[in-house]
Design a protein around this motif. Structure first.
Motif, PDB file in Angstrom:
ATOM      1  N   PRO A  10      75.918  61.698 -30.106  1.00  0.00           N
ATOM      2  CA  PRO A  10      75.637  63.125 -28.940  1.00  0.00           C
ATOM      3  C   PRO A  10      74.271  62.706 -28.240  1.00  0.00           C
ATOM      4  CG  PRO A  10      75.343  63.461 -31.300  1.00  0.00           C
ATOM      5  CD  PRO A  10      75.810  62.402 -31.667  1.00  0.00           C
ATOM      6  N   VAL A  11      74.390  63.322 -26.741  1.00  0.00           N
ATOM      7  CA  VAL A  11      73.059  62.399 -25.989  1.00  0.00           C
ATOM      8  C   VAL A  11      71.507  63.820 -26.587  1.00  0.00           C
ATOM      9  CG1 VAL A  11      72.446  62.668 -24.119  1.00  0.00           C
ATOM     10  CG2 VAL A  11      74.965  61.712 -24.259  1.00  0.00           C
ATOM     11  N   LYS A  12      70.850  62.736 -26.678  1.00  0.00           N
ATOM     12  CA  LYS A  12      69.688  63.940 -26.470  1.00  0.00           C
ATOM     13  C   LYS A  12      69.204  64.157 -25.164  1.00  0.00           C
ATOM     14  CE  LYS A  12      65.091  64.040 -28.639  1.00  0.00           C
ATOM     15  NZ  LYS A  12      63.686  62.484 -29.001  1.00  0.00           N
ATOM     16  N   ASN A  13      68.872  65.652 -25.027  1.00  0.00           N
ATOM     17  CA  ASN A  13      68.054  66.040 -23.590  1.00  0.00           C
ATOM     18  C   ASN A  13      66.681  66.309 -23.898  1.00  0.00           C
ATOM     19  OD1 ASN A  13      70.515  66.020 -22.219  1.00  0.00           O
ATOM     20  ND2 ASN A  13      70.831  68.311 -22.620  1.00  0.00           N
ATOM     21  N   VAL A  14      65.541  65.556 -22.571  1.00  0.00           N
ATOM     22  CA  VAL A  14      64.542  65.610 -22.751  1.00  0.00           C
ATOM     23  C   VAL A  14      63.852  66.046 -21.766  1.00  0.00           C
ATOM     24  CG1 VAL A  14      63.814  64.052 -24.862  1.00  0.00           C
ATOM     25  CG2 VAL A  14      63.999  63.475 -22.095  1.00  0.00           C
ATOM     26  N   GLU A  15      63.029  66.552 -21.658  1.00  0.00           N
ATOM     27  CA  GLU A  15      62.026  67.277 -20.973  1.00  0.00           C
ATOM     28  C   GLU A  15      61.139  65.983 -20.487  1.00  0.00           C
ATOM     29  OE1 GLU A  15      58.649  70.125 -21.279  1.00  0.00           O
ATOM     30  OE2 GLU A  15      60.590  71.218 -21.579  1.00  0.00           O
ATOM     31  N   THR A  16      61.317  66.278 -18.733  1.00  0.00           N
ATOM     32  CA  THR A  16      61.456  64.845 -17.744  1.00  0.00           C
ATOM     33  C   THR A  16      60.658  65.195 -16.654  1.00  0.00           C
ATOM     34  OG1 THR A  16      63.500  63.898 -18.940  1.00  0.00           O
ATOM     35  CG2 THR A  16      62.333  62.779 -16.723  1.00  0.00           C
ATOM     36  N   ASN A  17      59.662  64.339 -15.818  1.00  0.00           N
ATOM     37  CA  ASN A  17      58.769  64.868 -15.107  1.00  0.00           C
ATOM     38  C   ASN A  17      59.718  64.438 -13.700  1.00  0.00           C
ATOM     39  OD1 ASN A  17      56.562  66.432 -15.459  1.00  0.00           O
ATOM     40  ND2 ASN A  17      55.921  64.429 -16.132  1.00  0.00           N
ATOM     41  N   VAL A  18      60.664  65.317 -12.525  1.00  0.00           N
ATOM     42  CA  VAL A  18      60.872  64.846 -11.277  1.00  0.00           C
ATOM     43  C   VAL A  18      60.509  65.229 -10.153  1.00  0.00           C
ATOM     44  CG1 VAL A  18      62.992  64.980 -12.962  1.00  0.00           C
ATOM     45  CG2 VAL A  18      62.815  66.877 -11.666  1.00  0.00           C
ATOM     46  N   TRP A  19      60.847  64.601  -9.111  1.00  0.00           N
ATOM     47  CA  TRP A  19      60.681  65.078  -7.800  1.00  0.00           C
ATOM     48  C   TRP A  19      61.720  65.403  -7.393  1.00  0.00           C
ATOM     49  CZ3 TRP A  19      56.384  65.254  -6.120  1.00  0.00           C
ATOM     50  CH2 TRP A  19      55.001  63.980  -5.993  1.00  0.00           C
ATOM     51  N   SER A  20      61.420  66.659  -6.381  1.00  0.00           N
ATOM     52  CA  SER A  20      62.487  67.396  -6.349  1.00  0.00           C
ATOM     53  C   SER A  20      62.563  68.099  -4.965  1.00  0.00           C
ATOM     54  CB  SER A  20      63.086  68.917  -7.248  1.00  0.00           C
ATOM     55  OG  SER A  20      63.863  69.971  -6.444  1.00  0.00           O
ATOM     56  N   CYS A  21      64.127  67.845  -3.809  1.00  0.00           N
ATOM     57  CA  CYS A  21      63.769  68.460  -2.679  1.00  0.00           C
ATOM     58  C   CYS A  21      63.768  69.585  -2.769  1.00  0.00           C
ATOM     59  CB  CYS A  21      65.172  67.706  -2.253  1.00  0.00           C
ATOM     60  SG  CYS A  21      65.138  68.175   0.089  1.00  0.00           S
ATOM     61  N   VAL A  22      62.850  70.208  -1.665  1.00  0.00           N
ATOM     62  CA  VAL A  22      62.318  71.347  -1.009  1.00  0.00           C
ATOM     63  C   VAL A  22      63.554  71.749  -0.005  1.00  0.00           C
ATOM     64  CG1 VAL A  22      60.217  71.140  -1.132  1.00  0.00           C
ATOM     65  CG2 VAL A  22      60.572  70.600   1.010  1.00  0.00           C
ATOM     66  N   SER A  23      63.996  71.357   0.761  1.00  0.00           N
ATOM     67  CA  SER A  23      65.007  71.924   2.041  1.00  0.00           C
ATOM     68  C   SER A  23      66.331  72.747   0.774  1.00  0.00           C
ATOM     69  CB  SER A  23      66.005  70.629   2.163  1.00  0.00           C
ATOM     70  OG  SER A  23      67.009  71.218   3.121  1.00  0.00           O
ATOM     71  N   PRO A  65      56.599  60.837  -2.460  1.00  0.00           N
ATOM     72  CA  PRO A  65      58.089  60.765  -2.092  1.00  0.00           C
ATOM     73  C   PRO A  65      58.945  61.326  -0.841  1.00  0.00           C
ATOM     74  CG  PRO A  65      58.428  61.277  -4.085  1.00  0.00           C
ATOM     75  CD  PRO A  65      57.502  60.891  -3.665  1.00  0.00           C
ATOM     76  N   SER A  66      59.623  60.743   0.626  1.00  0.00           N
ATOM     77  CA  SER A  66      60.204  62.019   0.448  1.00  0.00           C
ATOM     78  C   SER A  66      61.601  61.638   0.439  1.00  0.00           C
ATOM     79  CB  SER A  66      60.040  61.303   2.219  1.00  0.00           C
ATOM     80  OG  SER A  66      61.090  60.451   2.356  1.00  0.00           O
ATOM     81  N   CYS A  67      62.716  62.776   0.786  1.00  0.00           N
ATOM     82  CA  CYS A  67      64.117  62.726  -0.132  1.00  0.00           C
ATOM     83  C   CYS A  67      65.307  61.539  -0.334  1.00  0.00           C
ATOM     84  CB  CYS A  67      64.906  64.272   0.032  1.00  0.00           C
ATOM     85  SG  CYS A  67      66.065  64.832  -0.806  1.00  0.00           S
ATOM     86  N   PRO A  68      65.744  60.712  -0.650  1.00  0.00           N
ATOM     87  CA  PRO A  68      66.606  59.515  -0.362  1.00  0.00           C
ATOM     88  C   PRO A  68      67.219  60.336   0.655  1.00  0.00           C
ATOM     89  CG  PRO A  68      66.685  60.313  -2.701  1.00  0.00           C
ATOM     90  CD  PRO A  68      65.381  61.122  -1.949  1.00  0.00           C
ATOM     91  N   ILE A  69      68.377  61.273   0.180  1.00  0.00           N
ATOM     92  CA  ILE A  69      69.283  61.825   1.398  1.00  0.00           C
ATOM     93  C   ILE A  69      69.227  62.969   2.172  1.00  0.00           C
ATOM     94  CG2 ILE A  69      70.987  63.638   0.523  1.00  0.00           C
ATOM     95  CD1 ILE A  69      71.336  63.531  -2.080  1.00  0.00           C
ATOM     96  N   CYS A  70      67.955  63.964   2.687  1.00  0.00           N
ATOM     97  CA  CYS A  70      67.475  64.404   3.088  1.00  0.00           C
ATOM     98  C   CYS A  70      66.202  64.213   4.452  1.00  0.00           C
ATOM     99  CB  CYS A  70      67.510  66.244   3.560  1.00  0.00           C
ATOM    100  SG  CYS A  70      66.356  66.608   2.138  1.00  0.00           S
ATOM    101  N   GLN A  71      65.430  63.164   4.007  1.00  0.00           N
ATOM    102  CA  GLN A  71      64.444  62.763   4.476  1.00  0.00           C
ATOM    103  C   GLN A  71      63.433  64.147   3.967  1.00  0.00           C
ATOM    104  OE1 GLN A  71      64.123  59.290   3.937  1.00  0.00           O
ATOM    105  NE2 GLN A  71      66.431  59.856   4.070  1.00  0.00           N
ATOM    106  N   SER A  72      63.379  65.123   3.680  1.00  0.00           N
ATOM    107  CA  SER A  72      62.846  66.249   3.316  1.00  0.00           C
ATOM    108  C   SER A  72      61.180  66.009   2.123  1.00  0.00           C
ATOM    109  CB  SER A  72      63.281  67.165   3.178  1.00  0.00           C
ATOM    110  OG  SER A  72      64.599  68.294   4.197  1.00  0.00           O
ATOM    111  N   GLU A  73      60.667  66.622   2.019  1.00  0.00           N
ATOM    112  CA  GLU A  73      59.632  66.775   1.094  1.00  0.00           C
ATOM    113  C   GLU A  73      59.707  66.951  -0.058  1.00  0.00           C
ATOM    114  OE1 GLU A  73      55.946  69.249   1.829  1.00  0.00           O
ATOM    115  OE2 GLU A  73      55.892  68.961   4.487  1.00  0.00           O
ATOM    116  N   MET A  74      59.684  66.948  -0.956  1.00  0.00           N
ATOM    117  CA  MET A  74      59.724  66.698  -2.393  1.00  0.00           C
ATOM    118  C   MET A  74      58.287  67.050  -3.189  1.00  0.00           C
ATOM    119  SD  MET A  74      62.350  63.946  -3.361  1.00  0.00           S
ATOM    120  CE  MET A  74      63.463  63.767  -4.376  1.00  0.00           C
TER     121      MET A  74
END
Length: 60
Positions: free
Chosen positions: A10-23, A40-49
């Protein structure tokens, strides 16, 4: 620990800090420690994160 009958460990899930796109049209995100930029800017759409916490599989 051994697993038999093609069962995987089984894979253990943990709380992780991430950057999420605001678009609203993009669902891009990345782990916080995968970027060298302060904000950083979003690697997909270049929006803010923005910073979020997600429960995702742990990397070993």
């Amino acid at each position: 620990m051994a697993f038999f009958n093609n069962e995987k460990e089984p894979v253990k899930n943990v709380e992780t800090n991430v950057w999420s796109c605001v678009s609203d049209d993009c669902q891009g995100w990345m782990r916080e420690n995968y970027s060298f930029d302060e904000e950083p800017s979003c690697p997909i759409c270049q929006s803010e994160m923005k910073k979020e916490i997600r429960v995702i599989p742990e990397l070993k």
